[in-house]
Write a protein that holds these residues in place. Structure first.
Motif, PDB file in Angstrom:
ATOM      1  N   PHE A 184       0.830  -1.201   0.000  1.00  0.00           N
ATOM      2  CA  PHE A 184       0.000   0.000   0.000  1.00  0.00           C
ATOM      3  C   PHE A 184       0.868   1.256   0.000  1.00  0.00           C
ATOM      4  O   PHE A 184       0.610   2.215  -0.744  1.00  0.00           O
ATOM      5  CB  PHE A 184      -0.924   0.015   1.224  1.00  0.00           C
ATOM      6  N   THR A 185       1.908   1.266   0.824  1.00  0.00           N
ATOM      7  CA  THR A 185       2.771   2.436   0.931  1.00  0.00           C
ATOM      8  C   THR A 185       3.467   2.744  -0.383  1.00  0.00           C
ATOM      9  O   THR A 185       3.512   3.900  -0.829  1.00  0.00           O
ATOM     10  CB  THR A 185       3.827   2.219   2.034  1.00  0.00           C
ATOM     11  N   ILE A 186       4.008   1.717  -1.024  1.00  0.00           N
ATOM     12  CA  ILE A 186       4.717   1.906  -2.293  1.00  0.00           C
ATOM     13  C   ILE A 186       3.777   2.391  -3.379  1.00  0.00           C
ATOM     14  O   ILE A 186       4.078   3.332  -4.127  1.00  0.00           O
ATOM     15  CB  ILE A 186       5.402   0.594  -2.722  1.00  0.00           C
ATOM     16  N   ASP A 187       2.620   1.749  -3.514  1.00  0.00           N
ATOM     17  CA  ASP A 187       1.663   2.143  -4.552  1.00  0.00           C
ATOM     18  C   ASP A 187       1.085   3.526  -4.269  1.00  0.00           C
ATOM     19  O   ASP A 187       0.832   4.300  -5.198  1.00  0.00           O
ATOM     20  CB  ASP A 187       0.534   1.116  -4.647  1.00  0.00           C
ATOM     21  N   ALA A 188       0.868   3.835  -2.996  1.00  0.00           N
ATOM     22  CA  ALA A 188       0.344   5.150  -2.642  1.00  0.00           C
ATOM     23  C   ALA A 188       1.351   6.235  -3.005  1.00  0.00           C
ATOM     24  O   ALA A 188       0.976   7.329  -3.451  1.00  0.00           O
ATOM     25  CB  ALA A 188       0.016   5.206  -1.150  1.00  0.00           C
ATOM     26  N   PHE A 189       2.622   5.936  -2.814  1.00  0.00           N
ATOM     27  CA  PHE A 189       3.677   6.898  -3.150  1.00  0.00           C
ATOM     28  C   PHE A 189       3.653   7.211  -4.647  1.00  0.00           C
ATOM     29  O   PHE A 189       3.750   8.372  -5.046  1.00  0.00           O
ATOM     30  CB  PHE A 189       5.042   6.335  -2.759  1.00  0.00           C
ATOM     31  N   GLY A 190       3.521   6.164  -5.466  1.00  0.00           N
ATOM     32  CA  GLY A 190       3.564   6.361  -6.909  1.00  0.00           C
ATOM     33  C   GLY A 190       2.248   6.791  -7.526  1.00  0.00           C
ATOM     34  O   GLY A 190       2.225   7.480  -8.550  1.00  0.00           O
ATOM     35  N   THR A 191       1.134   6.395  -6.914  1.00  0.00           N
ATOM     36  CA  THR A 191      -0.179   6.649  -7.505  1.00  0.00           C
ATOM     37  C   THR A 191      -0.917   7.828  -6.881  1.00  0.00           C
ATOM     38  O   THR A 191      -1.730   8.463  -7.543  1.00  0.00           O
ATOM     39  CB  THR A 191      -1.066   5.384  -7.372  1.00  0.00           C
ATOM     40  N   LEU A 192      -0.630   8.123  -5.632  1.00  0.00           N
ATOM     41  CA  LEU A 192      -1.321   9.215  -4.950  1.00  0.00           C
ATOM     42  C   LEU A 192      -0.403  10.413  -4.691  1.00  0.00           C
ATOM     43  O   LEU A 192      -0.736  11.547  -5.037  1.00  0.00           O
ATOM     44  CB  LEU A 192      -1.899   8.718  -3.626  1.00  0.00           C
ATOM     45  N   PHE A 193       0.754  10.160  -4.090  1.00  0.00           N
ATOM     46  CA  PHE A 193       1.650  11.265  -3.725  1.00  0.00           C
ATOM     47  C   PHE A 193       2.335  11.880  -4.949  1.00  0.00           C
ATOM     48  O   PHE A 193       2.405  13.112  -5.068  1.00  0.00           O
ATOM     49  CB  PHE A 193       2.702  10.786  -2.730  1.00  0.00           C
ATOM     50  N   ALA A 194       2.866  11.046  -5.841  1.00  0.00           N
ATOM     51  CA  ALA A 194       3.615  11.557  -7.000  1.00  0.00           C
ATOM     52  C   ALA A 194       2.770  12.489  -7.878  1.00  0.00           C
ATOM     53  O   ALA A 194       3.235  13.574  -8.246  1.00  0.00           O
ATOM     54  CB  ALA A 194       4.172  10.397  -7.820  1.00  0.00           C
ATOM     55  N   PRO A 195       1.531  12.120  -8.234  1.00  0.00           N
ATOM     56  CA  PRO A 195       0.704  13.036  -9.034  1.00  0.00           C
ATOM     57  C   PRO A 195       0.420  14.347  -8.300  1.00  0.00           C
ATOM     58  O   PRO A 195       0.424  15.423  -8.908  1.00  0.00           O
ATOM     59  CB  PRO A 195      -0.590  12.246  -9.254  1.00  0.00           C
TER      60      PRO A 195
END
Length: 226
Positions: A198-209
């Motif tokens: 969850f943390t990794i995907d959230a970083f790339g999918t939520l935080f990065a955008p």
């Protein structure tokens, strides 16, 4: 029991791969709500199969209390995944490797609402970890009689099921999957993998955008003031 658990392996490993291939061939929206719900159904099916397969299935899948050791292991795994992923992206960029398919997929994800992206992240973190780590490795080692075989098969199929992310991203997918697989084997706790995923995907999918949009807004503001 082995026969039933083998059916579960077919579901956990073959199910997601078939979904990805069918979605690609039929040009369907891979991020639609029905498409995401199928992953939840597959995960639920494997849990039911594991329960009816007998034995200490909860322990094998890694459903157990989450302690301080698990938390520390999860933090280390997250750091390793982030550092490795960033290093790999820098490397492939310096090598001049371009990936139009991966870029298109990334822009498609970024164009979705925050709620939809959050749903995608949660689905991947929970459903995929049940399928690939909890069942494929946890129960797979009983079916194949080898932890190594279960580990390798799960890793290979996980990477294969993400081929639509583009060739450039597969090295990162491999690295992340490798770390999470070791995390599961090391801790024996499925929740460590779910949190890390969850943390990794959230970083790339939520935080990065969000960070990219904020940067563009600040650049536009600076340009207008200048």
């Amino acid at each position: 029991m082995v026969a039933m658990l083998s059916v579960g392996l077919a579901v956990s490993l073959g199910g997601p791969l078939l979904i990805v291939v069918a979605t690609k061939m039929l040009s369907l929206n891979s991020f639609s709500t029905p498409g995401r719900l199928v992953y939840w159904l597959l995960a639920a099916a494997t849990l039911v199969i594991a329960a009816y397969g007998g034995g200490s299935w909860l322990g094998h899948i890694g459903i157990k209390p989450f302690g301080w050791f698990d938390l520390a292991s999860t933090v280390v795994a997250i750091i390793a995944m982030l550092v490795g992923a960033i290093a790999l992206q820098i490397l492939v960029t310096k090598l001049g490797f371009k990936d139009k398919e991966g870029s298109k997929l990334q822009q498609k994800i970024y164009s979705l609402s925050v709620q939809r992206r959050l749903f995608i992240v949660v689905t991947a973190a929970v459903a995929e970890e049940i399928l690939y780590r909890g069942y494929a490795i946890g129960m797979g080692q009983d079916v194949w009689g080898s932890l190594t075989i279960a580990f390798v098969v799960s890793l290979v199929v996980f990477v294969a099921a993400h081929f639509t992310h583009g060739a450039k991203a597969l090295a990162t997918v491999f690295w992340i999957s490798l770390v999470m697989s070791f995390l599961f084997v090391y801790t024996g706790n499925l929740f460590t993998c779910i949190i890390a995923h969850f943390t990794i995907d959230a970083f790339g999918t939520l935080f990065a955008p969000w960070a990219a949009a904020r940067h563009r807004a600040q650049a536009a503001l600076s340009a207008s003031e200048g």
